[in-house]
Enzyme design. Structure first.
Site, PDB file in Angstrom:
ATOM      1  N   HIS A 175      21.250  58.181 -14.389  1.00  0.00           N
ATOM      2  CA  HIS A 175      19.857  57.723 -14.418  1.00  0.00           C
ATOM      3  C   HIS A 175      19.683  56.369 -13.738  1.00  0.00           C
ATOM      4  CE1 HIS A 175      20.637  55.455 -18.270  1.00  0.00           C
ATOM      5  NE2 HIS A 175      19.764  54.638 -17.711  1.00  0.00           N
ATOM      6  N   ASP A 186      24.584  62.635 -17.641  1.00  0.00           N
ATOM      7  CA  ASP A 186      24.169  61.303 -17.164  1.00  0.00           C
ATOM      8  C   ASP A 186      25.372  60.500 -16.684  1.00  0.00           C
ATOM      9  OD1 ASP A 186      22.641  59.160 -16.534  1.00  0.00           O
ATOM     10  OD2 ASP A 186      21.992  58.699 -18.584  1.00  0.00           O
ATOM     11  N   GLY A 243      19.467  47.902 -19.861  1.00  0.00           N
ATOM     12  CA  GLY A 243      20.308  47.076 -18.993  1.00  0.00           C
ATOM     13  C   GLY A 243      21.795  47.300 -19.232  1.00  0.00           C
ATOM     14  N   SER A 300      22.919  50.367 -19.616  1.00  0.00           N
ATOM     15  CA  SER A 300      23.155  51.716 -19.087  1.00  0.00           C
ATOM     16  C   SER A 300      24.249  51.772 -18.039  1.00  0.00           C
ATOM     17  CB  SER A 300      21.882  52.240 -18.444  1.00  0.00           C
ATOM     18  OG  SER A 300      21.044  52.707 -19.436  1.00  0.00           O
ATOM     19  N   GLY A 301      25.005  52.823 -18.070  1.00  0.00           N
ATOM     20  CA  GLY A 301      26.078  53.023 -17.113  1.00  0.00           C
ATOM     21  C   GLY A 301      27.357  52.316 -17.498  1.00  0.00           C
TER      22      GLY A 301
HETATM   23  N1  ARG Z   1      18.617  53.678 -20.765  1.00  0.00           N
HETATM   24  C1  ARG Z   1      19.000  52.336 -21.055  1.00  0.00           C
HETATM   25  C2  ARG Z   1      19.265  51.571 -19.760  1.00  0.00           C
HETATM   26  O1  ARG Z   1      18.810  51.991 -18.717  1.00  0.00           O
HETATM   27  C3  ARG Z   1      20.100  52.253 -22.037  1.00  0.00           C
HETATM   28  C4  ARG Z   1      19.606  52.573 -23.357  1.00  0.00           C
HETATM   29  C5  ARG Z   1      20.617  52.536 -24.408  1.00  0.00           C
HETATM   30  N2  ARG Z   1      19.871  52.459 -25.623  1.00  0.00           N
HETATM   31  C6  ARG Z   1      20.382  52.447 -26.830  1.00  0.00           C
HETATM   32  N3  ARG Z   1      19.585  52.305 -27.818  1.00  0.00           N
HETATM   33  N4  ARG Z   1      21.665  52.577 -27.001  1.00  0.00           N
HETATM   34  O2  ARG Z   1      19.782  50.485 -19.764  1.00  0.00           O
END
Ligand code: ARG
Length: 305
Positions: free
Chosen positions: A108, A158, A252, A254-255
């Site tokens: 994503h 993902d 932030g 993510s990944g």
């Molecule tokens: N989708 C989020 C990103 O782009 C990460 C979300 C993780 N959220 C969580 N509650 N663990 O950074």
């Protein structure tokens, strides 16, 4: 061929090593174990051998201390595989070093046409503070490879790979994490760690410092219960966190890595994917389940090497 260190490329090559002892692969052997199909031989009539390149990964950092939400600031070299991915000059996602040339991240993070453009990305390794990155040169990206079956609605599959234009030089602060071998044998509540420059509270801004926190894994059956994510968790995902909330990844992160220490080695078992809010009660973090993507990952690294 025990492989505690992950291989990252293989090649059929002509043998010019002058070796006088070989392992021959018996293709007709009915055994399913690879090592049982090997027989010793003094000659290799085809002169064609396989060479493996291995990477020493998952080394224990010298100093083990214990935002992410509810975490603490990381120390230099604590999470040497953690990288910051800058999109047009701003931190957007985290990633993990798996070989000198490859970064594992979330699909994503790179899934739109704009985001898929390798020229828009810069990778920063071995730096704890965001403000120090702008003064340093990042490593340019050569190729962006999101999983072809990534589903932006369900967030299934993902996972993505970034190939770097130049290989990373490993040192105390820049090192790869190990990819999980099948049968790693994790406990249902295995203690794991997350790290990143994500927000330290829901709707907060990116953190200046790299933060990390310990979170236990949560079994998929439990994470899919009505009270939690009610059947949104596929076998390609894993949950980690606390039912009472308080500690979690956030926007932030993510990944970035979800790692666990098993047999004295750090293994990458997930990449930060999604969650409802951040650190809320009954809303643990959801991660792509790296183990199920091992075939896809090895294949991508092989065909794009
Ligand atoms: N989708 C989020 C990103 O782009 C990460 C979300 C993780 N959220 C969580 N509650 N663990 O950074």
């Amino acid at each position: 061929m025990g492989y505690r260190n992950s291989f990252y490329s293989t090649q059929g090559v002509v043998d010019d090593s002058g070796a006088t002892s070989f392992m021959k692969l018996n293709r007709s052997s009915s055994s399913t174990n690879f090592y049982k199909k090997l027989t010793l031989s003094d000659a290799c009539s085809s002169r064609s051998v396989v060479s493996l390149r291995c990477v020493e990964c998952g080394a224990h950092p010298t100093a083990t201390h214990n935002r992410i939400v509810g975490g603490t600031a990381a120390t230099q070299g604590q999470w040497p595989w953690q990288v910051s991915l800058h999109f047009q000059g701003v931190h957007l996602c985290g990633g993990s070093i798996i070989t000198p040339r490859w970064i594992l991240t979330a699909a994503h993070c790179v899934a739109t046409i704009h985001l898929r453009n390798a020229q828009n990305w810069m990778v920063f390794a071995g730096i704890l503070r965001q403000s120090l990155m702008i003064h340093k040169e990042g490593i340019p990206v050569e190729k962006v490879i999101p999983h072809p079956s990534y589903n932006s609605k369900t967030k299934n599959n993902d996972i993505a790979l970034l190939k770097l234009q130049t290989p990373l030089a490993f040192n105390d602060s820049v090192k790869p994490v190990c990819l999980p071998n099948p049968g790693l044998g994790l406990d249902p509540n295995q203690q794991s760690w997350i790290s990143g420059w994500g927000a330290t509270y829901f709707r907060g801004k990116t953190s200046e410092e790299l933060n990390s926190a310990s979170v236990p894994l949560i079994e998929n059956s439990r994470c899919n219960s009505k009270l939690l994510y009610h059947n949104l968790i596929t076998p390609e995902m894993i949950c980690a966190g606390f039912l009472q909330g308080r500690v979690d990844a956030c926007q932030g992160d993510s990944g970035g890595p979800l790692v666990t220490d098993k047999n004295g080695i750090w293994w990458l078992i997930g990449d930060t994917s999604w969650g409802y809010g951040c650190a809320d009660t009954f809303r643990p973090g959801v991660y792509a389940n790296v183990t199920v993507f091992m075939d896809w990952l090895s294949r991508q690294m092989r065909v794009n090497s």
